[in-house]
Design an enzyme around this catalytic site. Structure first.
Site, PDB file in Angstrom:
ATOM      1  N   CYS A  12       0.837  -1.191   0.000  1.00 27.67           N
ATOM      2  CA  CYS A  12       0.000   0.000   0.000  1.00 27.67           C
ATOM      3  C   CYS A  12       0.877   1.249   0.000  1.00 27.67           C
ATOM      4  O   CYS A  12       2.083   1.186   0.250  1.00 27.67           O
ATOM      5  CB  CYS A  12      -0.924   0.000   1.213  1.00 27.67           C
ATOM      6  SG  CYS A  12      -0.073   0.206   2.790  1.00 27.67           S
ATOM      7  N   HIS A  40       5.052  -6.512   6.272  1.00 29.98           N
ATOM      8  CA  HIS A  40       4.848  -7.944   6.513  1.00 29.98           C
ATOM      9  C   HIS A  40       5.310  -8.741   5.290  1.00 29.98           C
ATOM     10  O   HIS A  40       4.520  -9.385   4.591  1.00 29.98           O
ATOM     11  CB  HIS A  40       3.376  -8.221   6.819  1.00 29.98           C
ATOM     12  CG  HIS A  40       2.854  -7.478   8.000  1.00 29.98           C
ATOM     13  ND1 HIS A  40       3.435  -7.547   9.246  1.00 29.98           N
ATOM     14  CD2 HIS A  40       1.806  -6.622   8.131  1.00 29.98           C
ATOM     15  CE1 HIS A  40       2.766  -6.781  10.095  1.00 29.98           C
ATOM     16  NE2 HIS A  40       1.771  -6.199   9.439  1.00 29.98           N
ATOM     17  N   CYS A  96       1.315   6.258   7.983  1.00 27.01           N
ATOM     18  CA  CYS A  96       0.470   6.398   6.797  1.00 27.01           C
ATOM     19  C   CYS A  96      -0.504   7.556   6.985  1.00 27.01           C
ATOM     20  O   CYS A  96      -1.109   7.700   8.059  1.00 27.01           O
ATOM     21  CB  CYS A  96      -0.299   5.097   6.570  1.00 27.01           C
ATOM     22  SG  CYS A  96      -1.546   5.188   5.259  1.00 27.01           S
ATOM     23  N   HIS A 126      -2.847  -5.411  17.677  1.00 22.65           N
ATOM     24  CA  HIS A 126      -2.235  -5.029  16.413  1.00 22.65           C
ATOM     25  C   HIS A 126      -1.641  -3.625  16.550  1.00 22.65           C
ATOM     26  O   HIS A 126      -2.218  -2.752  17.195  1.00 22.65           O
ATOM     27  CB  HIS A 126      -3.289  -5.041  15.307  1.00 22.65           C
ATOM     28  CG  HIS A 126      -2.738  -4.839  13.926  1.00 22.65           C
ATOM     29  ND1 HIS A 126      -2.407  -3.599  13.439  1.00 22.65           N
ATOM     30  CD2 HIS A 126      -2.458  -5.721  12.934  1.00 22.65           C
ATOM     31  CE1 HIS A 126      -1.953  -3.716  12.205  1.00 22.65           C
ATOM     32  NE2 HIS A 126      -1.973  -4.996  11.883  1.00 22.65           N
ATOM     33  N   GLU A 128      -1.356  -1.066  14.610  1.00 22.97           N
ATOM     34  CA  GLU A 128      -2.189   0.041  14.146  1.00 22.97           C
ATOM     35  C   GLU A 128      -3.314   0.341  15.127  1.00 22.97           C
ATOM     36  O   GLU A 128      -3.629   1.503  15.401  1.00 22.97           O
ATOM     37  CB  GLU A 128      -2.752  -0.287  12.763  1.00 22.97           C
ATOM     38  CG  GLU A 128      -3.415   0.869  12.071  1.00 22.97           C
ATOM     39  CD  GLU A 128      -3.765   0.541  10.627  1.00 22.97           C
ATOM     40  OE1 GLU A 128      -4.876   0.904  10.197  1.00 22.97           O
ATOM     41  OE2 GLU A 128      -2.934  -0.084   9.939  1.00 22.97           O
TER      42      GLU A 128
END
Length: 202
Positions: A12, A40, A96, A126, A128
């Site tokens: 991304c 990842h 991001c 996680h 994020e």
């Protein structure tokens, strides 16, 4: 046999940006620390490691002083920035823009709505999601699916952020959650639009 690679495939934008920042820094530095795997993808992590990128975890960050550290696209909670400042670390921030937008939105909702319960759809633990929870001083509730709905007091819910990639379009988690909202309380939902668009195209 013809193999067609979709134009939306690959990393991304946020990850591509983080990799570029790491490469630019390593052009003039022999090493750069990165908080967690930059992507990842083992092959890419090894490639960057060969250039001097050293991946560390939060426990190791506690022992790091006077170094350069890259914060990857996932984003970090305010407490991580505070630690970096105390340890005199130079931060290369590759958060991001989409994640940053979500962080700001959640922080605004938290600060402007005292007593309101903020719920985040995502995977507990996680990176994020941790960054998002950190915007609420750790008070936000994270739900992964229907089994977590009892954590929510729907009379207090104001903001529900669906950001975690593993939950978008997950029939075992997201659909029952939406149904429960319709039956028991207000539904205010947003998602990572860039990821959702990519999934729709694929």
């Amino acid at each position: 046999m013809k193999i067609k690679i979709d134009e939306s495939s690959g990393f991304c934008f946020g990850v591509v940006n983080a990799i570029k920042k790491a490469e630019q820094e390593l052009e003039t530095s022999s090493q750069l620390f990165c908080l967690g795997d930059i992507v990842h993808n083992g092959q890419e992590v090894r490639r960057l490691a060969s250039k001097g990128l050293k991946t560390i975890e939060h426990a190791q960050l506690e022992l790091l002083f006077d170094e350069k550290i890259l914060f990857r696209a996932h984003g970090e909670p305010p407490s991580t920035y505070a630690l970096a400042e105390r340890h005199r670390l130079k931060v290369i921030d590759a958060t991001c823009p989409v994640v940053l937008m979500l962080q700001k939105k959640i922080k605004k909702a938290y600060q402007e709505n005292a007593g309101v319960q903020i719920v985040i759809y995502g995977k507990i633990g996680h990176a994020e999601v941790n960054g998002l929870v950190g915007q609420t001083d750790g008070t936000a509730i994270v739900i992964e699916g229907e089994q977590d709905l009892d954590k929510i007091d729907f009379s207090k819910v104001e903001e529900k952020e669906g950001d975690e990639k593993s939950v978008i379009g997950d029939k075992d988690g997201k659909v029952p959650v939406k149904a429960h909202h319709e039956a028991h309380g207000p539904k205010v939902e947003s998602a990572k639009k860039a990821t959702a668009r990519t999934r729709k195209k694929v």
